[in-house]
Design an enzyme around this catalytic site. Sequence first.
Site, PDB file in Angstrom:
ATOM      1  N   ALA A   5       0.711  -1.177   0.087  1.00  0.00           N
ATOM      2  CA  ALA A   5      -0.050  -0.012   0.053  1.00  0.00           C
ATOM      3  C   ALA A   5       0.876   1.274   0.062  1.00  0.00           C
ATOM      4  O   ALA A   5       1.953   1.152   0.407  1.00  0.00           O
ATOM      5  CB  ALA A   5      -1.021   0.026   1.402  1.00  0.00           C
ATOM      6  N   SER A   6       0.383   2.338  -0.628  1.00  0.00           N
ATOM      7  CA  SER A   6       0.969   3.424  -0.720  1.00  0.00           C
ATOM      8  C   SER A   6       0.151   4.806  -0.464  1.00  0.00           C
ATOM      9  O   SER A   6      -0.864   4.881  -1.294  1.00  0.00           O
ATOM     10  CB  SER A   6       2.030   3.610  -2.104  1.00  0.00           C
ATOM     11  OG  SER A   6       2.651   4.969  -2.284  1.00  0.00           O
ATOM     12  N   ALA A   7       0.529   5.842   0.080  1.00  0.00           N
ATOM     13  CA  ALA A   7      -0.142   6.840   0.401  1.00  0.00           C
ATOM     14  C   ALA A   7       0.712   8.268   0.567  1.00  0.00           C
ATOM     15  O   ALA A   7       2.089   8.212   0.138  1.00  0.00           O
ATOM     16  CB  ALA A   7      -1.184   6.897   1.738  1.00  0.00           C
ATOM     17  N   SER A   8       0.230   9.410   0.687  1.00  0.00           N
ATOM     18  CA  SER A   8       1.006  10.691   0.703  1.00  0.00           C
ATOM     19  C   SER A   8       1.967  10.647   1.726  1.00  0.00           C
ATOM     20  O   SER A   8       3.040  11.405   1.659  1.00  0.00           O
ATOM     21  CB  SER A   8       0.161  11.802   0.519  1.00  0.00           C
ATOM     22  OG  SER A   8      -0.582  11.635   1.768  1.00  0.00           O
ATOM     23  N   ILE A   9       1.824  10.042   2.911  1.00  0.00           N
ATOM     24  CA  ILE A   9       2.545  10.096   4.275  1.00  0.00           C
ATOM     25  C   ILE A   9       3.591   8.928   4.109  1.00  0.00           C
ATOM     26  O   ILE A   9       4.808   9.027   4.758  1.00  0.00           O
ATOM     27  CB  ILE A   9       1.811  10.026   5.470  1.00  0.00           C
ATOM     28  CG1 ILE A   9       0.914  11.682   5.136  1.00  0.00           C
ATOM     29  CG2 ILE A   9       2.870  10.151   6.711  1.00  0.00           C
ATOM     30  CD1 ILE A   9       1.766  12.737   5.264  1.00  0.00           C
ATOM     31  N   ALA A  10       3.292   7.817   3.785  1.00  0.00           N
ATOM     32  CA  ALA A  10       3.894   6.421   4.153  1.00  0.00           C
ATOM     33  C   ALA A  10       3.667   5.513   3.213  1.00  0.00           C
ATOM     34  O   ALA A  10       2.630   5.462   2.467  1.00  0.00           O
ATOM     35  CB  ALA A  10       3.636   6.054   5.735  1.00  0.00           C
ATOM     36  N   GLN A  11       4.415   4.517   3.201  1.00  0.00           N
ATOM     37  CA  GLN A  11       3.859   3.044   2.613  1.00  0.00           C
ATOM     38  C   GLN A  11       4.265   2.024   3.295  1.00  0.00           C
ATOM     39  O   GLN A  11       4.810   2.080   4.318  1.00  0.00           O
ATOM     40  CB  GLN A  11       4.638   3.151   0.930  1.00  0.00           C
ATOM     41  CG  GLN A  11       6.376   2.957   1.109  1.00  0.00           C
ATOM     42  CD  GLN A  11       6.613   2.626  -0.149  1.00  0.00           C
ATOM     43  OE1 GLN A  11       6.227   3.602  -1.339  1.00  0.00           O
ATOM     44  NE2 GLN A  11       7.895   2.121  -0.491  1.00  0.00           N
ATOM     45  N   VAL A  12       3.524   0.731   2.863  1.00  0.00           N
ATOM     46  CA  VAL A  12       3.572  -0.403   3.753  1.00  0.00           C
ATOM     47  C   VAL A  12       4.216  -1.797   3.066  1.00  0.00           C
ATOM     48  O   VAL A  12       3.896  -1.774   2.095  1.00  0.00           O
ATOM     49  CB  VAL A  12       1.990  -0.492   4.214  1.00  0.00           C
ATOM     50  CG1 VAL A  12       2.158  -1.816   5.265  1.00  0.00           C
ATOM     51  CG2 VAL A  12       1.382   0.698   4.992  1.00  0.00           C
ATOM     52  N   ASP A  39     -10.831   7.414  11.470  1.00  0.00           N
ATOM     53  CA  ASP A  39     -10.648   7.380  10.134  1.00  0.00           C
ATOM     54  C   ASP A  39     -11.190   6.043   9.453  1.00  0.00           C
ATOM     55  O   ASP A  39     -10.674   5.358   8.909  1.00  0.00           O
ATOM     56  CB  ASP A  39      -9.108   7.588   9.796  1.00  0.00           C
ATOM     57  CG  ASP A  39      -8.862   7.860   8.376  1.00  0.00           C
ATOM     58  OD1 ASP A  39      -9.923   8.307   7.575  1.00  0.00           O
ATOM     59  OD2 ASP A  39      -7.684   7.670   7.859  1.00  0.00           O
TER      60      ASP A  39
END
Length: 503
Positions: A127-134, A283
């Site tokens: 997973a990838s988002a604006s603050i971090a990825q997993v 959230d």
Amino acid sequence: MKWLTRIKTLLRTVYLFGLSDLLVGHIRQDWLRGLIRKLPQSAEYAHEPLPVRLRLALESLGPIFIKFGQVLSTRPDLIPHDYAAELAKLQDKVPPFDAQFSRSQIERSLGRAIDELYAEFQTEPVASASIAQVHKARLHSGEQVAVKVLRPNLIPVIEQDLALMRFGAAWVERLFADGKRLKPREVVAEFDTYLHDELDLMREAANASQLYRNFQNSDMLVVPKVFYDYCSRDVLTIEWMEGTPVSDIAALKAAGIDLRKLADYGVEIFFTQVFRDGFFHADMHPGNILVAPDNRYIALDFGIVGTLTDYDKRYLAINFLAFFNRDYHRVATAHIESGWVPADTRAEELEAAVRSVCEPIFNKPISQISFGLVLMRLFEVSRRFHVEIQPQLVLLQKTLLNIEGLGRQLDPDLDLWATAKPFLTKWMNEQIGPKALFNNLKNEAPDWANILPGLPRKLNALVDENRQQEMRDAYVHLVKVQQRQSLWLAVIAVTLLLILLFK
């Protein structure tokens, strides 16, 4: 130079998406409105409604502006409902960053090599988002884990965009007709705090641990365990959770999941977090929820949580119960008692305003009434009476809308009120009467154990102090009396002396 480049990007975005139309409706100066109307703008998106154009513009400006739009979408007390609904569609999905940076970031932050930390580490992020990825990994002890890593070079980008937002907020406050009411600089400051909180993954770890304790051994919700030996401000390692995305209804049905029970669980989990714990996952959109094979929810991503005081919880319970009993006078008095409206507000005026906004909702069957919409309507009434809505309640309203949408997706016939009313009634009954008194005394017992032994001595000291104060007061009074008597004697003596001299 980068600052100027970013300003040019902002101006180009205003031109491309025709956002000058958005400005014209709010500028208070006539000459400036006329000037803005003359500005050129692209026809590419002219056919789209303004809320849609604003969403597309924020998406084009990148992750930080996307997050800002998401935060604004939770503020129906500040922006119109159609804008809030559109901004809620913003998706926080960006391409992953180089996995080699993930490895070096983890090693630098945790002080050990990847091979020492993890028996296996998947280079490709899940997973990838604006603050971090997993990334998925496995510890040497055998546990499967999810490893969350902050993006590289975030701080300079964030500070640059926040500086632009502060600059824009200052001008909005000066130029917009309702600029002071919108409090743009305060909104940006709040976003600044929220964003920097998300950059500290130890905070998220603590949030996850709290929810884990609150729902340990729950038959409704699973919360992943945190592995603190593998956590830092930049890295978060938690238990890997397997489940079906809650939005995949077909897969849930194929897995034999009881959707009706799942919908009821969602409502009960929400009200348990709010009224039992005063600590809730804020959230809860479908991307952060999985469903386990045993029909339990799995919660993910704990960067945003809300907390409520006992006072907040009591206010909410009173308002919900009064609303669904159509007791608008009680809704009004609850607002006044809370201090959220000016003390000189007439309850009858507020009651009439609440009735005019909320009564039309009851034209629908009660199973179709939205709790989130009820809160939003109450916020709208509050805004008319110059009330600043508390941030924690705005977060709660956003979460409630998510829960309702999810619940009715799982079970279109879900009656939230039928599920929630017994819970709220029971909770209110526990807050008043003999049981509540006993619980309060039990909770305060440690303090009483410290206070009671010293109470006689403190009372005696207080009595002595009062006696001493009385003696001091009596002495002062006596001195004042003597001074007055001496003054009068002096006046009499002078008078007699004058009489004798001039006789």
